[in-house]
Design a protein around this motif. Structure first.
Motif: not given
Ligand code: F3S
Length: 284
Positions: A136-140, A147-151
């Motif tokens: 489920k992790a977001e990888i950046v 900066e493009r990830l949601p609040f």
């Protein structure tokens, strides 16, 4: 021409440990021994291991019997379970620093944080980290993507062990503005920090910088970025055969650094070849 090797260069603790574990397995008579993917990101060292009967495979489907080594970068726990279910012996060479990052991701996931991993997508270590979050992790890869990830209420940040501290600071800063609560685990390993700092200091003092290591090695790629950012002409090579005399014309000081998976014998070959070039260029 002076040739200076960085104070911290070449094999790190985790890579030495992984190689010792594999050598121990091969000597104890376990046959055949396979590594899931290359044990370390250095094609020349992998070729040397193959000559000793230690073979890299891309998936468990290629393994009928024997032992499977989990590399220093770690793997998806599902792969480990599958290997055991197929009756294979599992030899775990995962670096303890990577294990520490696994544990932090599990804690964050259990506590309801949205996990963000700063890392190179597709890299085995990052795949293993993401698996600990239930995928489920977001990888950046940097600030722009963060900066493009949601609040979100709670973000938890964990870092691939070979990233740059500057990038971690930028991503943490970007995430702090996108949530109410942020927990940051700095899981960049000591070996990485030491190598990056020595490489930067040396690059600032020399006319040409060489970075020796596998082109598939994440930590070597970071060293090249760091050296190039100092303004020193920087060349990334895997072996001494790639050295080009034209790079050193007019150079008085040449710096050499190497990734955490670059063996000492390759660094020694590069230095020896540089000495030959220096001797040829010296006035008679
Ligand atoms: Fe481990 Fe750091 Fe080396 S995580 S494998 S000691 S680069």
């Amino acid at each position: 021409m002076d040739i200076i090797v960085a104070e911290n260069a070449g094999f790190c603790f985790g890579v030495k440990r992984a190689l010792e574990i594999v050598a121990g397995a091969a000597q104890s008579g376990v046959r055949p021994v396979y590594t899931l993917g290359p044990l370390i990101h250095n094609p020349q060292e992998i070729a040397r291991l193959e000559a000793q009967g230690i073979h890299p495979v891309e998936s468990l489907a290629q393994v009928a019997s024997g032992a499977v080594v989990l590399s220093a970068h770690g793997v998806d726990p599902g792969v480990e379970e599958e290997a055991r279910a197929h009756g294979l012996e599992v030899i775990d060479a995962t670096c303890p620093f990577v294990r520490r990052a696994h544990a932090h991701i599990r804690t964050l996931s259990d506590q309801g944080y949205t996990v963000v991993i700063l890392g190179d997508p597709g890299h085995r270590e990052v795949e293993g980290l993401a698996a600990r979050s239930g995928r489920k992790a977001e990888i950046v890869t940097g600030k722009e993507e963060a900066e493009r990830l949601p609040f979100c209420d709670q973000y938890g940040l964990v870092v691939q062990t070979t990233q740059r501290p500057e990038t971690l600071r930028e991503v943490a800063g970007a995430l702090a503005e996108r949530c109410r609560e942020l927990r940051v685990f700095n899981t960049i390993c000591e070996a990485t920090i030491g190598r990056q700092e020595s490489a930067r200091q040396l690059a600032e003092q020399v006319d040409v910088m060489l970075v020796v290591g596998g082109r598939n090695s994440a930590n070597t790629a970071r060293l090249r970025e760091i050296c190039a950012a100092t303004g020193a002409p920087t060349h990334h090579i895997e072996t001494a055969d790639e050295l080009e005399p034209a790079w050193f014309q007019g150079a008085h000081r040449v710096g050499v650094t190497a990734g955490a998976s670059t063996p000492e014998w390759i660094i020694a070959e590069v230095v020896a070849r540089l000495r030959e070039l220096a001797d040829r260029a010296a006035p008679r």
